[in-house]
Design a protein around this motif. Structure first.
Motif, PDB file in Angstrom:
ATOM      1  N   ARG A 165       0.829  -1.208   0.000  1.00 13.73           N
ATOM      2  CA  ARG A 165       0.000   0.000   0.000  1.00 13.73           C
ATOM      3  C   ARG A 165       0.865   1.259   0.000  1.00 13.73           C
ATOM      4  O   ARG A 165       0.450   2.320   0.462  1.00 13.73           O
ATOM      5  N   ARG A 224      -0.090   4.017  -2.067  1.00  9.74           N
ATOM      6  CA  ARG A 224      -0.881   3.073  -2.848  1.00  9.74           C
ATOM      7  C   ARG A 224       0.030   1.976  -3.376  1.00  9.74           C
ATOM      8  O   ARG A 224       1.233   2.174  -3.557  1.00  9.74           O
ATOM      9  N   GLY A 243      -3.983  -1.889  -2.927  1.00  9.48           N
ATOM     10  CA  GLY A 243      -4.888  -0.756  -2.846  1.00  9.48           C
ATOM     11  C   GLY A 243      -4.207   0.428  -2.180  1.00  9.48           C
ATOM     12  O   GLY A 243      -2.980   0.477  -2.064  1.00  9.48           O
ATOM     13  N   THR A 244      -5.001   1.382  -1.718  1.00 10.77           N
ATOM     14  CA  THR A 244      -4.443   2.576  -1.102  1.00 10.77           C
ATOM     15  C   THR A 244      -4.431   2.456   0.416  1.00 10.77           C
ATOM     16  O   THR A 244      -5.190   1.691   1.011  1.00 10.77           O
ATOM     17  N   GLU A 281      -7.839   3.571   1.812  1.00  4.97           N
ATOM     18  CA  GLU A 281      -8.843   2.507   1.770  1.00  4.97           C
ATOM     19  C   GLU A 281      -8.682   1.564   2.960  1.00  4.97           C
ATOM     20  O   GLU A 281      -9.675   1.098   3.536  1.00  4.97           O
ATOM     21  N   TYR A 282      -7.449   1.280   3.303  1.00  6.44           N
ATOM     22  CA  TYR A 282      -7.157   0.411   4.447  1.00  6.44           C
ATOM     23  C   TYR A 282      -7.770   0.989   5.724  1.00  6.44           C
ATOM     24  O   TYR A 282      -8.478   0.299   6.467  1.00  6.44           O
TER      25      TYR A 282
END
Length: 280
Positions: free
Chosen positions: A139, A231, A235-236, A239-240
């Motif tokens: 990430r 990212r 994913g980013t 988002e985590y």
């Protein structure tokens, strides 16, 4: 390798039934179907089915082959022998009974483990801290590090515990170690968790401050920059954190640090977007 094949074959003989969109397990010395979500039916559609999880068959070496830009990461990977030694050392004193695994980050929504029970729990003596600067491509990267959570000494940490039936511990923990011990970052440990006033010994992975990714003195500004810019192939970073907060909302857990950090990161992202628009 043969040991893993034998274990995999034994797993294949276990009856599986679809229960509310989730794979439930039949067996473990029980005469009837056990619903893993009996304590938390609200999580039934909030946790990735283990057999469909990206992490179920995860191998870092395979990922690096598919992403040549991450070839440099190879020299930092734990070897299979190192990982297996760590796993055996951690579990050598575990009694002949089911294993509880504590989740405080992505394991809360995607454990990739076959479990017979999931419960909300609080680990004592540790807290969730966003001090893991992710640079190895998950990430974030070296140019734009991401940010993830680590379990560190503190006042307590809310999360989930997953119950792994004793006959499945060998196979499921091998999957868990491949995921958590990709590069030096965490140390496996048994800690005390409280679930419905019951004290349990649970396996988890805590911050290793001797490693490059754990930054105990990270500033708030750096945390936010990492969340907004980090990212990678998973994913980013934002988002985590959104997923962490989302699971808390489902469970009714109030974590001011996570909620505030998310709000500040989103505000910073918006200010950057507004500034870019103003400069056009």
């Amino acid at each position: 390798m043969q040991k893993l094949k034998d274990l995999s074959a034994r797993h294949a003989t276990v009856t599986q039934s679809e229960f509310g969109g989730f794979w439930c397990l039949v067996g473990f010395g029980m005469n009837q179907l056990q619903d893993p979500f009996q304590y938390h039916p609200e999580l039934r559609d909030k946790i990735t089915e283990p057999l469909s999880s990206f992490f179920r068959n995860f191998r870092a070496e395979t990922i690096l082959e598919k992403h040549p830009e991450l070839e440099w990461v190879g020299e930092f990977l734990h070897t299979d022998d190192e990982r297996e030694k760590s796993r055996l050392d951690a579990l050598k004193h575990h009694p002949e009974e089911d294993l509880w695994v504590f989740a405080y980050g992505s394991l809360m929504w995607d454990p990739a483990l076959k479990f017979s029970e999931v419960r909300r729990a609080k680990v004592l003596g540790y807290e969730r801290r966003f001090i893991l600067k992710e640079i190895y491509g998950g990430r974030g990267n070296k140019e734009a590090p991401g940010l993830m959570a680590a379990l560190d000494r503190g006042d307590g940490c809310e999360g989930l515990i997953f119950r792994i039936p004793k006959d499945f511990i060998e196979f499921e923990t091998e999957i868990l170690w491949r995921r958590e011990l990709v590069v030096p970052t965490y140390t496996p440990a048994f800690v005390t968790a409280v679930a419905d006033d019951q004290h349990l010994k649970v396996l988890t992975f805590v911050a290793d401050h001797q490693t490059v990714q754990i930054c105990g003195d990270i500033s708030r500004e750096e945390q936010i920059n990492c969340l907004v810019n980090g990212r990678g192939i998973l994913g980013t970073s934002l988002e985590y954190l959104e997923n962490v907060v989302s699971q808390f909302e489902v469970l009714g857990i109030k974590d001011e640090e996570c909620s505030t950090l998310l709000a500040e990161a989103k505000a910073h992202r918006l200010s950057l977007a507004t500034s870019d628009e103003g400069g056009v």
